[in-house]
Each structure stands twice: as structure tokens, then as C-alpha cells.
Design a protein around this motif. Structure first.
Motif, short mmCIF file in Angstrom:
data_model
loop_
_atom_site.label_atom_id
_atom_site.label_comp_id
_atom_site.label_asym_id
_atom_site.label_seq_id
_atom_site.Cartn_x
_atom_site.Cartn_y
_atom_site.Cartn_z
N ILE A 238 28.98 41.35 35.02
CA ILE A 238 28.35 42.42 35.82
C ILE A 238 28.57 43.77 35.15
O ILE A 238 27.64 44.60 35.07
N ALA A 239 29.78 43.99 34.65
CA ALA A 239 30.07 45.23 33.93
C ALA A 239 29.18 45.35 32.69
O ALA A 239 28.72 46.45 32.36
N ILE B 179 43.18 39.59 31.73
CA ILE B 179 44.46 39.66 31.03
C ILE B 179 45.50 38.80 31.75
O ILE B 179 46.23 38.02 31.12
N VAL B 180 45.54 38.92 33.07
CA VAL B 180 46.53 38.15 33.85
C VAL B 180 46.27 36.66 33.71
O VAL B 180 47.19 35.85 33.58
N GLN C 284 34.48 47.27 34.99
CA GLN C 284 35.02 46.80 33.72
C GLN C 284 36.53 46.74 33.74
O GLN C 284 37.13 45.76 33.28
N MET C 285 37.18 47.77 34.28
CA MET C 285 38.64 47.82 34.33
C MET C 285 39.20 46.71 35.21
O MET C 285 40.19 46.05 34.85
N VAL C 286 38.58 46.49 36.37
CA VAL C 286 39.05 45.43 37.27
C VAL C 286 38.91 44.08 36.58
O VAL C 286 39.82 43.23 36.62
N ILE D 133 36.28 34.54 38.34
CA ILE D 133 35.92 35.79 39.01
C ILE D 133 35.97 36.94 38.01
O ILE D 133 35.08 37.80 37.97
N GLY D 134 37.02 36.95 37.19
CA GLY D 134 37.13 37.98 36.16
C GLY D 134 35.98 37.91 35.18
O GLY D 134 35.43 38.94 34.77
#
Length: 203
Positions: free
Chosen positions: A168-169, A146-147, A138-140, A161-162
Motif C-alpha cells: 500500500i505504501a 523488521i520485527v 511506510q514506517m508502520v 500484514i506488514g
């Protein structure tokens, strides 16, 4: 009440949230990178305050209460920002549904743990490996989104990808939530009688 170092770090994590929101929206060069850096810094303090609390034995009732609140605030606020910035179309729907699943699971598991603590059975729903894996994924995903939240054409692949990582998270979120529910299910059904509540259950 004396506030120790880990709790100060937790308070600092909460204070970083409005900074991240401002960086996310203000139209200065590199604002998305700045917002991502603030998010990563907040995530680092999450690890650091827990490490220091264990290493230096600096635990407190206030810190134990505030730490999970700060974690959930950080994730929820970031998800709300991303959902608001990507309204419309199937990508926006997917983002909104995934965010709702993640936030809904956090609320449900928090309520389950609170209830289990009330009856003296909190250890039954302790954090599992699948929950930790969900958190990392989740953090990744949130940092990548955000970026790349402006979805510039040259970075669209990274944005997707994000999105995939966040989905998946979300799946891991459901899986871990079911894991906690399964652990508590015998008590919820009444098969296992609750234990007497001790004085430390609300720490």
C-alpha cells in the motif's frame, strides 16, 4: 560551522543506521525487536528535529540538506535489509519490486525538487498530504517487517500484514510521485517560464 540541536539529532539518526544493521543480523535473543526499537528511535528523531527546528527557530542550511538525506538513508537501508533477507519466490519478488518503487520514487522526487530549486520554483513541489500518509504507512510497515523478518510460523499472519502495508505504501509512493510530477509538469513542458533563482534557493 556551528551545529545546532536539531542537526545533532539528524546526525544521531544517521549514526543509528549501523546499530540497526548489526541488531538485525547478530543472532542474539530479541535481535529483531532491538532492530525495530532502533528504527523507531530513528523515526522519532526525524519528527523531533523538525519540531525543534520550527519551535525554536533553529534552522540551518546544513540541517536542511542533511535531514532529507538521513530520512532516505534510513528507509533505503531498511528496505535493502528486508529484501536481502527474503530472497526467492513470489514474496521475495514482491518485496524487491516494492522496495525498488519506493527507492526509485525518492530519487526521482529528490532530483525534481533539486531542479525546481535551481530555477527558483521549489515551492511548486512542496510536500503534500499524500506524501505524509505514504510516509506513515511506510514506517508502520517497516517496523512490522523488521520485527517479523524471520517469519516464525506463529507470527506469519502479522508478517503478511506488514507486506500488505508496504505494498500500500508503494502504491501511495507512486501516487504522491505523480502528484509532484503533475505540479511541476507545466514548467517541465515549458508552458510556465522559470523564475529567476534567488540566493535562498539552495538553503
Amino acid at each position: 560551522m556551528r551545529i545546532n540541536l536539531p542537526t545533532w539529532l539528524t546526525l544521531f539518526r544517521v549514526a543509528l543506521l549501523p546499530v540497526m544493521v548489526m541488531a538485525f543480523y547478530l543472532p542474539f535473543p530479541g535481535h529483531n525487536i532491538t532492530a525495530a526499537i532502533v528504527f523507531v528511535l530513528a523515526a522519532f528523531t526525524d519528527w523531533l528535529d523538525g519540531y525543534l527546528a520550527r519551535r525554536m527557530n533553529l534552522t540551518s542550511a546544513f540541517g536542511a540538506f542533511l535531514d532529507p538525506v538521513a530520512d532516505k538513508l534510513m528507509v533505503a537501508v531498511t528496505l535493502f535489509l528486508l529484501v536481502e533477507s527474503h530472497r526467492g519466490g513470489w514474496p521475495g519478488i514482491l518485496m524487491a519490486v516494492t522496495a525498488a518503487v519506493i527507492v526509485g520514487r525518492e530519487i526521482s522526487v529528490s532530483a525534481l525538487r533539486e531542479w525546481m530549486a535551481e530555477i527558483g520554483m521549489r515551492a511548486t513541489v512542496k510536500v503534500a498530504f499524500i506524501g505524509k500518509l505514504k510516509t506513515v504507512m511506510q514506517m508502520v510497515a517497516l517496523v512490522v517487517l523488521i520485527v517479523q523478518h524471520e517469519k516464525a510460523a506463529e507470527a506469519l499472519r502479522l508478517y503478511h500484514i506488514g507486506e500488505a502495508l508496504l505494498v500500500i505504501a508503494g502504491v501511495l509512493t507512486i501516487w504522491s510521485g505523480l502528484y509532484y510530477l503533475r505540479a511541476a509538469w507545466p514548467i517541465l513542458r515549458g508552458d510556465t517560464p522559470p523564475q529567476p533563482t534567488s540566493g535562498n534557493d539552495h538553503a
